[in-house]
Scaffold this motif. Structure first.
Motif, PDB file in Angstrom:
ATOM      1  N   GLU A 105     104.080 -35.518  44.024  1.00  0.00           N
ATOM      2  CA  GLU A 105     104.633 -34.277  43.824  1.00  0.00           C
ATOM      3  C   GLU A 105     104.832 -33.319  45.098  1.00  0.00           C
ATOM      4  N   ASP A 106     103.945 -33.724  46.344  1.00  0.00           N
ATOM      5  CA  ASP A 106     104.169 -32.875  47.597  1.00  0.00           C
ATOM      6  C   ASP A 106     105.531 -33.291  48.044  1.00  0.00           C
ATOM      7  N   GLU A 107     105.921 -34.388  47.768  1.00  0.00           N
ATOM      8  CA  GLU A 107     107.403 -34.787  48.562  1.00  0.00           C
ATOM      9  C   GLU A 107     108.464 -34.265  47.578  1.00  0.00           C
ATOM     10  N   ALA A 108     108.168 -34.185  46.071  1.00  0.00           N
ATOM     11  CA  ALA A 108     109.115 -33.712  45.269  1.00  0.00           C
ATOM     12  C   ALA A 108     109.288 -31.994  45.687  1.00  0.00           C
ATOM     13  N   LEU A 109     108.184 -31.458  46.042  1.00  0.00           N
ATOM     14  CA  LEU A 109     108.385 -30.053  46.241  1.00  0.00           C
ATOM     15  C   LEU A 109     109.001 -29.629  47.389  1.00  0.00           C
ATOM     16  N   GLU A 110     108.732 -30.680  48.657  1.00  0.00           N
ATOM     17  CA  GLU A 110     109.266 -30.387  49.909  1.00  0.00           C
ATOM     18  C   GLU A 110     110.909 -30.605  49.588  1.00  0.00           C
ATOM     19  N   MET A 111     111.205 -31.736  48.874  1.00  0.00           N
ATOM     20  CA  MET A 111     112.621 -31.865  48.618  1.00  0.00           C
ATOM     21  C   MET A 111     113.286 -30.699  47.678  1.00  0.00           C
ATOM     22  N   LEU A 112     112.635 -30.170  46.959  1.00  0.00           N
ATOM     23  CA  LEU A 112     113.061 -28.889  45.989  1.00  0.00           C
ATOM     24  C   LEU A 112     113.206 -27.782  47.152  1.00  0.00           C
ATOM     25  N   TYR A 113     112.300 -27.421  47.901  1.00  0.00           N
ATOM     26  CA  TYR A 113     112.678 -26.469  49.022  1.00  0.00           C
ATOM     27  C   TYR A 113     113.728 -26.468  49.832  1.00  0.00           C
ATOM     28  N   LYS A 114     113.781 -27.960  50.352  1.00  0.00           N
ATOM     29  CA  LYS A 114     114.796 -28.075  51.256  1.00  0.00           C
ATOM     30  C   LYS A 114     116.261 -27.921  50.634  1.00  0.00           C
ATOM     31  N   TYR A 115     116.321 -28.467  49.230  1.00  0.00           N
ATOM     32  CA  TYR A 115     117.648 -28.286  48.615  1.00  0.00           C
ATOM     33  C   TYR A 115     117.861 -26.896  48.544  1.00  0.00           C
ATOM     34  N   SER A 116     116.913 -26.201  48.003  1.00  0.00           N
ATOM     35  CA  SER A 116     116.987 -24.576  47.768  1.00  0.00           C
ATOM     36  C   SER A 116     117.539 -24.035  49.173  1.00  0.00           C
ATOM     37  N   SER A 117     116.961 -24.441  50.284  1.00  0.00           N
ATOM     38  CA  SER A 117     117.334 -23.676  51.267  1.00  0.00           C
ATOM     39  C   SER A 117     118.931 -24.071  52.048  1.00  0.00           C
ATOM     40  N   PHE A 118     119.060 -25.245  51.795  1.00  0.00           N
ATOM     41  CA  PHE A 118     120.196 -25.886  52.187  1.00  0.00           C
ATOM     42  C   PHE A 118     121.346 -25.512  51.432  1.00  0.00           C
ATOM     43  N   PHE A 119     121.437 -25.225  49.939  1.00  0.00           N
ATOM     44  CA  PHE A 119     122.409 -25.020  49.165  1.00  0.00           C
ATOM     45  C   PHE A 119     122.183 -23.529  48.946  1.00  0.00           C
ATOM     46  N   ASP A 120     121.379 -22.910  49.544  1.00  0.00           N
ATOM     47  CA  ASP A 120     121.021 -21.543  49.348  1.00  0.00           C
ATOM     48  C   ASP A 120     120.997 -20.981  47.920  1.00  0.00           C
ATOM     49  N   VAL A 121     120.067 -21.756  47.189  1.00  0.00           N
ATOM     50  CA  VAL A 121     119.890 -21.478  45.791  1.00  0.00           C
ATOM     51  C   VAL A 121     118.168 -21.009  45.677  1.00  0.00           C
ATOM     52  N   PRO A 122     118.104 -19.676  45.583  1.00  0.00           N
ATOM     53  CA  PRO A 122     116.639 -19.265  45.744  1.00  0.00           C
ATOM     54  C   PRO A 122     116.000 -19.662  44.549  1.00  0.00           C
ATOM     55  N   VAL A 123     114.597 -19.982  44.664  1.00  0.00           N
ATOM     56  CA  VAL A 123     113.749 -20.178  43.669  1.00  0.00           C
ATOM     57  C   VAL A 123     112.677 -19.195  43.857  1.00  0.00           C
ATOM     58  N   THR A 124     111.711 -19.056  42.532  1.00  0.00           N
ATOM     59  CA  THR A 124     110.475 -18.357  42.751  1.00  0.00           C
ATOM     60  C   THR A 124     109.378 -19.485  42.852  1.00  0.00           C
ATOM     61  N   GLU A 125     108.225 -19.064  43.135  1.00  0.00           N
ATOM     62  CA  GLU A 125     107.115 -20.060  43.228  1.00  0.00           C
ATOM     63  C   GLU A 125     106.875 -20.610  41.633  1.00  0.00           C
ATOM     64  N   GLU A 126     107.203 -19.614  40.649  1.00  0.00           N
ATOM     65  CA  GLU A 126     107.038 -20.067  39.245  1.00  0.00           C
ATOM     66  C   GLU A 126     107.925 -21.132  38.963  1.00  0.00           C
ATOM     67  N   THR A 127     109.201 -20.970  39.193  1.00  0.00           N
ATOM     68  CA  THR A 127     110.378 -21.769  38.886  1.00  0.00           C
ATOM     69  C   THR A 127     110.133 -23.052  39.459  1.00  0.00           C
ATOM     70  N   ALA A 128     109.655 -22.933  41.028  1.00  0.00           N
ATOM     71  CA  ALA A 128     109.656 -24.182  41.621  1.00  0.00           C
ATOM     72  C   ALA A 128     108.491 -25.161  41.050  1.00  0.00           C
ATOM     73  N   TYR A 129     107.484 -24.447  40.460  1.00  0.00           N
ATOM     74  CA  TYR A 129     106.590 -25.142  39.806  1.00  0.00           C
ATOM     75  C   TYR A 129     106.834 -25.949  38.646  1.00  0.00           C
ATOM     76  N   LEU A 130     107.923 -25.078  37.817  1.00  0.00           N
ATOM     77  CA  LEU A 130     108.439 -25.580  36.472  1.00  0.00           C
ATOM     78  C   LEU A 130     109.271 -26.720  36.737  1.00  0.00           C
ATOM     79  N   ILE A 131     110.142 -26.707  37.954  1.00  0.00           N
ATOM     80  CA  ILE A 131     111.212 -27.623  38.103  1.00  0.00           C
ATOM     81  C   ILE A 131     110.593 -28.990  38.512  1.00  0.00           C
ATOM     82  N   ILE A 132     109.301 -28.919  39.263  1.00  0.00           N
ATOM     83  CA  ILE A 132     108.785 -29.867  39.715  1.00  0.00           C
ATOM     84  C   ILE A 132     108.078 -30.796  38.575  1.00  0.00           C
ATOM     85  N   LYS A 133     107.498 -29.911  37.564  1.00  0.00           N
ATOM     86  CA  LYS A 133     106.754 -30.522  36.484  1.00  0.00           C
ATOM     87  C   LYS A 133     107.796 -31.247  35.737  1.00  0.00           C
ATOM     88  N   ILE A 134     108.813 -30.380  35.196  1.00  0.00           N
ATOM     89  CA  ILE A 134     109.839 -31.062  34.377  1.00  0.00           C
ATOM     90  C   ILE A 134     110.598 -32.199  34.939  1.00  0.00           C
TER      91      ILE A 134
END
Ligand SMILES: Nc1ncnc2c1ncn2[C@@H]1O[C@H](COP(=O)(O)OP(=O)(O)OP(=O)(O)O)[C@@H](O)[C@H]1O
Ligand SMILES: [Mg+2]
Length: 595
Positions: A255-284
């Motif tokens: 999970e920690d790596e997936a989260l790191e990846m998510l935030y990296k993609y979010s910042s790289f492709f300029d696609v904002p997420v919130t903490e809550e949606t980040a949590y949901l994306i990681i889980k799903i």
């Protein structure tokens, strides 16, 4: 939580081979695997590494790992020569295939020895004379002999001899030059299926992989193979190359790596997420790099990943719409698998297994419950084919079967076939997502309650976000809630803001949570540590530990103007605070940093 070790450990590392992942910095995590395989590659020099197959479900990041291993090994230039070859899913005459395979190796070898990366992309891969000229020019004349013998076999269409020469070339060169080579072959299962003995492509070669029976035992040029058809690949290995390969299974990311990846993609492709949606994306996504990247990079027109509704719509698009990357990828795969077993019963069986997510069914149960009009033997064959196609899983014994445990695949599959077979309304699937998200949302809120705020590991990403997007614009405010900054300090534009890990080769490995490199040399870069613990204050020992890491990063990165920064949600011990003040280490416990 190490991180960027595997992309720019070697800052300024040239990415010799263009990786399919896109920008090199997108590669995230896989720390355990990368550490394991880098050691495996290094151990080749002691002839300790045995040929290995990386097995994983589709899209788990196998190719990403192989390509990264190639680049690191190429760049390290430390006694192991990397060779990477992907067998294409296109039908080819064996003569042409051998020539291409052979010249790819020769050119990669030349590139490594001369350090000229342009040889990795030669203008053509069929001209033997040209390559002989090149090896002579580059002082690698010792290759001429083997090139000439391959050329001779090729021009006489002596294809069995040609394949022998070509297949063993890496090993032969390694032996004669007293060198070590790692042979990475991706999509290995196509070796038998896509290559034909005749130019009209009527007679499949079938036994090329079997040729590796002895080559795969080489310790000076072992193989590291993978492929996107895992069931098929394993089948080939078990039947043609028994005991020649060790299996390494690649699972979902932690999970920690997936989260790191998510935030990296979010910042790289300029696609904002919130903490809550980040949590949901990681889980799903359950740690699947493919699902995470597909959601973040979705082409859905109204993509908005800052609300749960927006996320649900995006996921619906990805899994139920033909334009969705997840759906199209899975369907291409399923269609190919079904073309080998295609009939209505196969789909019914898969759908049926999806209804029993938590248990395995025996062959008998499947036969009876579905009232299938086929013999047990026919069913057995069909089930085997489905397992081989990675559409269902083998259970505990050869009689037991279960659905693949993957929430998203389940929905793609049902979205396509349940309607056809059980007259089911696809909208129900969208409702299922909404329901899962409701459940996850409640989980998330409970977690929030438990921690009063976000889970510990979110904090550092929030701070990284603040540094990227807000600190400079609100310089005075951020300075006001951060103590002991140098007098001439200002938040500035950073060329990179990310976590930092030392290289796995580095004698002592360590990581820091924040590394923000200032664009201009006159500005301060930041090296920081984040602790979001509820109770334990940041201690003196921890500050000293941080100081050590700070000094190492500073030295390693060769930066002069840099400030150390510690964020600790519940503050500092008096002693630690005093020490930071004296040493000029910036401190903060202000919630606005993570707000
Ligand atoms: N370590 C990683 N960091 C960031 N993104 C990744 C990583 N691994 C995989 N991905 C993402 O997942 C996608 C699939 O990865 P990749 O093609 O390497 O998987 P694969 O297992 O080789 O797939 P296939 O089964 O089709 O061969 C990549 O395009 C990339 O977007
Ligand atoms: Mg692949």
């Amino acid at each position: 939580m190490p991180f960027f070790s595997f992309y720019d450990i070697y800052l300024g590392m040239e990415y010799a081979l263009k990786e399919r992942i896109g920008k090199p910095e997108l590669f995230t995590g896989r720390n355990e695997e990368m550490t394991y395989f880098l050691k495996w590659i290094n151990d080749i020099k002691d002839e300790k590494s045995q040929s290995t197959a990386i097995l994983a479900r589709r899209k788990m990041g196998k190719t990403a790992i192989l390509e990264r291993l190639f680049n690191i090994t190429f760049f390290k230039n430390d006694g192991v020569i990397p060779f990477y070859y992907e067998i294409k899913e296109t039908e080819m005459w064996v003569g042409d295939f051998c020539v291409q395979f052979f010249l790819s190796f020769i050119y990669q070898y030349i590139a490594f020895k001369t350090r000229k990366t342009e040889y990795l992309k030669p203008e053509e891969k069929s001209n033997f004379e040209k390559v002989i000229k090149i090896v002579k020019k580059e002082g690698l004349g010792y290759l001429s002999g083997i090139i000439e013998s391959a050329a001779h076999a090729a021009s006489h269409e002596n294809i069995d001899i040609l394949w022998d020469i070509v297949r063993d070339t890496p090993q032969t060169v390694a032996f004669r030059q007293k060198e070590f080579i790692v042979q990475m072959i991706d999509e290995f299962q196509f070796l038998n299926a896509m290559i034909y003995r005749d130019k009209d492509m009527k007679i499949p070669a079938k036994d090329l992989a079997g040729g590796y029976l002895s080559s795969a035992e080489s310790k000076i040029a072992p193989l590291l193979i993978s492929g996107s058809w895992v069931g098929w690949l394993m089948n080939e290995l078990n039947s043609m190359l028994p005991n020649r390969f060790k299996y390494e299974y690649l699972e979902n990311m932690p999970e920690d790596e997936a989260l790191e990846m998510l935030y990296k993609y979010s910042s790289f492709f300029d696609v904002p997420v919130t903490e809550e949606t980040a949590y949901l994306i990681i889980k799903i996504s359950e740690g699947s790099p493919f699902y995470t990247s597909s959601i973040l990079r979705s082409r859905y027109k109204h993509k908005d990943l800052t609300t749960v509704k927006g996320l649900t719509d995006t996921l619906d698009f990805e899994t139920l719409d033909n334009r969705g990357n997840i759906k199209s990828t899975w369907m291409e795969y399923v269609n190919t698998a079904f073309s080998k077993v295609n009939n209505r019963n196969a789909k019914r069986i898969v759908l049926h297994l999806f209804k029993y997510k938590d248990r395995e069914l025996t062959r008998e149960e499947i036969l009876n419950q579905l009232a299938l009009d086929m013999t047990d033997e026919e069913l057995e064959q069909k089930l085997e084919a489905l397992v081989k196609g990675d559409i269902i899983d083998q259970g505990q014994t050869h009689f037991d079967f279960r659905c693949v445990r993957d929430n998203i695949f389940d929905k793609v599959f049902r979205g396509v076939y349940q309607k056809e077979i059980e007259h089911f309304d696809v909208k129900d699937i969208a409702r299922e997502y909404a329901k899962s998200f409701e459940k996850l949302k409640r989980q998330y809120r409970r977690l929030q309650g438990k921690y009063h705020s976000q889970k510990g590991y979110f904090a550092e990403y929030l701070i990284l976000d603040q540094l990227t997007y807000r600190a400079r614009k609100n310089n005075d405010l951020f300075k006001a809630f951060t103590r002991y900054l140098p007098g001439d300090f200002n938040f500035c534009e950073y060329s990179r803001v990310w976590r930092y890990d030392s290289s796995p080769e580095y004698s002592r490995s360590f990581s820091v949570d924040i590394f923000a490199r200032a664009v201009r040399a006159v500005d301060y870069s930041i090296i920081g540590e984040v602790k979001s613990r509820e109770v334990k204050k940041f201690s003196m020992e921890e500050v000293i530990d941080f100081e050590r890491k700070f000094a190492e990063v500073k030295k390693y990165e060769n930066i002069e103007r840099v400030v150390g920064f510690i964020y600790s949600r519940c503050g500092f011990t008096a002693e630690a605070e005093e020490y930071c003040k004296e040493k000029g280490i910036a401190c903060s416990d202000d919630e606005r940093w993570i707000g």
